[in-house]
Motif scaffolding. Structure first.
Motif, mmCIF file in Angstrom:
data_model
loop_
_atom_site.group_PDB
_atom_site.id
_atom_site.type_symbol
_atom_site.label_atom_id
_atom_site.label_comp_id
_atom_site.label_asym_id
_atom_site.label_seq_id
_atom_site.Cartn_x
_atom_site.Cartn_y
_atom_site.Cartn_z
ATOM 1 N N PRO A 66 15.512 12.222 -16.252
ATOM 2 C CA PRO A 66 14.711 11.071 -16.703
ATOM 3 C C PRO A 66 13.243 11.239 -16.324
ATOM 4 O O PRO A 66 12.894 11.950 -15.372
ATOM 5 C CB PRO A 66 15.335 9.884 -15.957
ATOM 6 N N THR A 67 12.396 10.583 -17.088
ATOM 7 C CA THR A 67 10.971 10.599 -16.764
ATOM 8 C C THR A 67 10.704 9.648 -15.603
ATOM 9 O O THR A 67 11.399 8.651 -15.416
ATOM 10 C CB THR A 67 10.136 10.177 -17.975
ATOM 11 N N ALA A 68 9.695 9.947 -14.837
ATOM 12 C CA ALA A 68 9.366 9.151 -13.645
ATOM 13 C C ALA A 68 7.855 8.997 -13.551
ATOM 14 O O ALA A 68 7.103 9.784 -14.130
ATOM 15 C CB ALA A 68 9.912 9.840 -12.395
ATOM 16 N N PRO A 69 7.346 7.996 -12.832
ATOM 17 C CA PRO A 69 8.103 6.945 -12.145
ATOM 18 C C PRO A 69 8.381 5.756 -13.076
ATOM 19 O O PRO A 69 7.709 5.601 -14.105
ATOM 20 C CB PRO A 69 7.153 6.541 -11.029
ATOM 21 N N PRO A 70 9.355 4.897 -12.712
ATOM 22 C CA PRO A 70 9.664 3.741 -13.559
ATOM 23 C C PRO A 70 8.723 2.565 -13.332
ATOM 24 O O PRO A 70 8.814 1.566 -14.043
ATOM 25 C CB PRO A 70 11.085 3.381 -13.126
ATOM 26 N N VAL A 71 7.827 2.671 -12.341
ATOM 27 C CA VAL A 71 6.897 1.586 -12.021
ATOM 28 C C VAL A 71 5.473 2.126 -12.060
ATOM 29 O O VAL A 71 5.240 3.340 -11.959
ATOM 30 C CB VAL A 71 7.190 0.988 -10.624
ATOM 31 N N GLY A 72 4.543 1.222 -12.196
ATOM 32 C CA GLY A 72 3.135 1.607 -12.145
ATOM 33 C C GLY A 72 2.633 1.680 -10.713
ATOM 34 O O GLY A 72 3.387 1.511 -9.750
ATOM 35 N N GLU A 73 1.318 1.914 -10.581
ATOM 36 C CA GLU A 73 0.751 2.001 -9.232
ATOM 37 C C GLU A 73 0.865 0.668 -8.509
ATOM 38 O O GLU A 73 1.076 0.625 -7.293
ATOM 39 C CB GLU A 73 -0.711 2.436 -9.315
ATOM 40 N N PHE A 74 0.765 -0.434 -9.242
ATOM 41 C CA PHE A 74 0.860 -1.775 -8.656
ATOM 42 C C PHE A 74 1.988 -2.547 -9.341
ATOM 43 O O PHE A 74 2.244 -2.377 -10.545
ATOM 44 C CB PHE A 74 -0.463 -2.527 -8.808
ATOM 45 N N CYS A 75 2.651 -3.391 -8.573
ATOM 46 C CA CYS A 75 3.758 -4.200 -9.087
ATOM 47 C C CYS A 75 3.239 -5.187 -10.136
ATOM 48 O O CYS A 75 2.196 -5.815 -9.955
ATOM 49 C CB CYS A 75 4.433 -4.946 -7.934
ATOM 50 N N VAL A 76 3.982 -5.345 -11.231
ATOM 51 C CA VAL A 76 3.563 -6.248 -12.303
ATOM 52 C C VAL A 76 3.716 -7.707 -11.895
ATOM 53 O O VAL A 76 3.109 -8.595 -12.507
ATOM 54 C CB VAL A 76 4.386 -5.980 -13.577
ATOM 55 N N ASN A 77 4.522 -7.983 -10.870
ATOM 56 C CA ASN A 77 4.754 -9.368 -10.459
ATOM 57 C C ASN A 77 3.731 -9.869 -9.449
ATOM 58 O O ASN A 77 3.313 -11.024 -9.512
ATOM 59 C CB ASN A 77 6.161 -9.514 -9.857
ATOM 60 N N CYS A 78 3.328 -9.003 -8.507
ATOM 61 C CA CYS A 78 2.465 -9.464 -7.410
ATOM 62 C C CYS A 78 1.259 -8.580 -7.170
ATOM 63 O O CYS A 78 0.470 -8.838 -6.258
ATOM 64 C CB CYS A 78 3.281 -9.573 -6.125
ATOM 65 N N ASN A 79 1.109 -7.479 -7.925
ATOM 66 C CA ASN A 79 -0.051 -6.596 -7.826
ATOM 67 C C ASN A 79 -0.122 -5.866 -6.476
ATOM 68 O O ASN A 79 -1.200 -5.522 -6.009
ATOM 69 C CB ASN A 79 -1.349 -7.373 -8.052
ATOM 70 N N GLN A 80 1.059 -5.593 -5.861
ATOM 71 C CA GLN A 80 1.110 -4.850 -4.606
ATOM 72 C C GLN A 80 1.758 -3.484 -4.844
ATOM 73 O O GLN A 80 2.338 -3.225 -5.898
ATOM 74 C CB GLN A 80 1.899 -5.640 -3.550
ATOM 75 N N ARG A 81 1.680 -2.616 -3.843
ATOM 76 C CA ARG A 81 2.201 -1.262 -3.963
ATOM 77 C C ARG A 81 3.693 -1.201 -3.602
ATOM 78 O O ARG A 81 4.284 -2.210 -3.177
ATOM 79 C CB ARG A 81 1.401 -0.306 -3.071
ATOM 80 N N HIS A 82 4.257 -0.002 -3.753
ATOM 81 C CA HIS A 82 5.683 0.186 -3.529
ATOM 82 C C HIS A 82 5.941 1.164 -2.384
ATOM 83 O O HIS A 82 5.124 2.030 -2.092
ATOM 84 C CB HIS A 82 6.376 0.746 -4.790
ATOM 85 N N HIS A 83 7.126 0.980 -1.759
ATOM 86 C CA HIS A 83 7.682 1.983 -0.861
ATOM 87 C C HIS A 83 8.808 2.706 -1.603
ATOM 88 O O HIS A 83 9.484 2.124 -2.456
ATOM 89 C CB HIS A 83 8.249 1.340 0.407
ATOM 90 N N LEU A 84 9.017 3.972 -1.247
ATOM 91 C CA LEU A 84 10.053 4.780 -1.905
ATOM 92 C C LEU A 84 11.185 5.052 -0.923
ATOM 93 O O LEU A 84 10.944 5.497 0.210
ATOM 94 C CB LEU A 84 9.462 6.103 -2.400
#
Length: 559
Positions: A319-337
């Motif tokens: 599958p292609t990655a990543p499934p999320v952008g640099e910032f969350c669409v709900n709260c505009n914060q970053r992600h942990h992996l």
């Protein structure tokens, strides 16, 4: 100083008196149909695990019936296809290994309560534990079924990895992490056999030390509200990775998070071609640091292969990655992996239903029958194709809102056209395939009639960002509906049990494996630093004496 010395002497004398009493008296423990006698407190026994043992007996009862029937069908087919007329072997050997037996209570209960068993091997590394097991076997009159063993658990399993020596079921219930036993276990279990694995190191699996989790389980844990189900999925992927090394794979029957531990029941099969499907069963986890949203990234997948004549033949792809952008669409914060985790179903719904039926028809056989029935009823209702879950307290606490009633939230999700269920791992859980946008739109709709305090929103830019987004889901309906209340809740089942006693936990590790007497840590460490100083002074004085002796010896030689 005299008072401290007196207390210390009194404590040591009390301990010696208690040991003398323990040496002359037996402690009797009754559970199920078994009764064990303990002469020493150095053999590990935890009464908290009665639910674990009861559930294991119920699962083994159904599994042994299934396994015996499957083997008989295979034997009959083999006899029919054979050139020589052979009699169908109607006897099926069902051997069970309890690799870490301690008191032997679990093995004795298996022998007296599980049908179809031909032999149980109760193993422990401690000589005192093995002596206790032997006495309890004689006391319970199960000497013909249980065989004792004093050996390292891994070495014992490695000795049985040949297919004619393998065990039909292996029970691993260690104190802490079970990963050190998995390599041997997946090799020494029969084709289609059962592994029963417990893990009690929940602090590691729940995200407190993700680097330690990776070193033990090969996956990074995340500190989220759904950490208990994630712990189950980390353990499952760990077992799968060990099995794949030997062209084997697992099929989970039941996975439970209860009290302070997790417990999984998985069948082990052989097939290199099936091991290729493992990547489609695993996923990496993107965890938003702001709104706690979880997004999964599958590690592999399958699609139709146009070059094959058989349309059912599938082709693997990445599958292609990543499934999320640099910032969350709900709260505009970053992600942990985190991850990888097992993202395929963790229960077999049909098998769970059969175990539940067995427990309901035989409640007198299990001391925790009500709790088993309640937990299994919830497990049967869980959405199997939806990994992980939300929690109500986290969703509404993040935006400083009054928590919506659970049935209203479930009704709103159902009204939007998506399925919803509880998770047995959390009483405040919301397990749904609805997109996070729908979930937050429901919360924003609730906020219109139950607004947050302006002062709290002013101090929290993340909450303000979430609530000020436009509602994109049309026709959000918060009106209650009857099917939002699950059957297990309507029936009043015991779904979540409160801690019945103080100090409810995994207990203390047995000291007999080390070969030392069990001494309280507070007593053992008394005057620790002063003892070290005395030892240092003594070493210095000894070194000075040695130097003087050398000097004297040298002067005598010179003379």
């Amino acid at each position: 100083m005299n008072v401290i010395k007196y207390r210390r002497v009194a404590t040591l004398l009390t301990q010696r008196i208690m040991k003398m009493d323990a040496a002359t008296k037996h402690t009797s423990i009754k559970e199920g149909k078994a009764e064990i006698l303990l002469k020493t407190d150095q053999v590990f026994y935890n009464p908290v695990q009665e639910f674990n043992r009861d559930l294991s007996i119920a699962v083994l009862t159904i599994f042994t019936n299934d396994y015996k029937a499957e083997v008989l069908v295979k034997n009959e087919k083999f006899a029919q296809n054979s050139k020589y007329k052979e009699k169908v072997d109607t006897e099926v050997d069902i051997t069970i290994l309890e690799a870490l037996s301690a008191t032997g209570l679990r093995s004795i209960r298996y022998a007296k309560e599980v049908p179809n068993i031909t032999k149980i091997v109760a193993n422990d590394l401690s000589p005192k534990a093995v002596d206790t097991i032997k006495e309890n076997i004689v006391h319970n009159e199960v000497k013909d079924l249980i065989e004792t063993s004093q050996d390292d658990a891994c070495m014992l399993m490695y000795k049985h990895k040949q297919y004619w020596k393998r065990f039909v079921a292996i029970d691993l219930d260690p104190y802490g992490c079970p990963s050190v036993f998995l390599d041997a276990a997946v090799q020494s279990v029969q084709e289609g056999g059962l592994l029963l694995v417990t893990a009690t190191d929940m602090a590691v699996l729940a995200g407190n030390t993700p680097e330690t989790c990776y070193s033990k389980y090969g996956a990074i844990s995340l500190k989220t509200k759904c950490c208990h189900e994630m712990a189950l999925r980390i353990l499952l992927q760990c077992i799968e990775s060990h099995a794949n090394r030997y062209s084997r794979y697992i099929v989970p029957l039941l996975s439970i998070s209860a009290d302070f531990y997790i417990r999984v029941f998985v069948r082990v099969f052989t097939g290199a071609i099936h091991c290729k499907n493992t990547t489609s069963k695993l996923s990496m986890v993107y965890h938003c640091t702001g709104c706690d949203n979880i997004t999964l990234q599958p590690m592999g997948g399958f699609k139709p292969n146009p070059t094959e004549r058989n349309p059912a033949q599938m082709k693997a792809y990445l599958p292609t990655a990543p499934p999320v952008g640099e910032f969350c669409v709900n709260c505009n914060q970053r992600h942990h992996l985190g991850g990888p985790i097992w993202s395929a179903p963790i229960h077999d719904e049909l098998f769970v239903t059969r175990v539940l039926t067995h427990v309901e028809h035989n409640p007198e056989l299990f001391g925790t029958a009500k709790r088993i029935a309640g937990v299994l009823a919830m497990v049967r209702e869980e959405l199997q194709d939806v990994p992980l879950y939300y929690t109500m307290d986290r969703l509404f606490g993040r935006v400083h809102l009054e928590t919506m009633p659970m049935l209203v939230m479930r009704s709103a999700i159902l009204n939007s056209g998506y399925k919803v269920s509880y998770s047995h791992a959390s009483r405040m859980s919301i397990k749904t395939a609805a997109p996070s946008q729908v979930v937050w739109d429901i919360i924003r709709t609730w906020e219109k009639t139950h607004p947050a305090k302006p002062a709290k929103l002013a101090a929290d830019p993340v909450a303000r960002f979430i609530l000020t987004q436009d509602i994109k889901t049309q026709n959000i309906d918060l009106s209650p509906r009857g099917d939002a209340n699950p059957t297990s809740r309507r029936d009043g089942r015991l779904r979540f049990q409160y801690n019945p006693t103080p100090h409810w936990g995994p207990g203390t590790r047995a000291a007999v494996n080390v070969g030392e007497e069990k001494i309280a840590k507070s007593i053992k460490n008394q005057s620790k630093h002063s003892k070290n100083k005395k030892n240092d002074k003594r070493q210095h004085s000894l070194s000075d004496d040695e130097e003087r002796k050398k000097m004297n010896t040298g002067s005598e030689t010179a003379e």
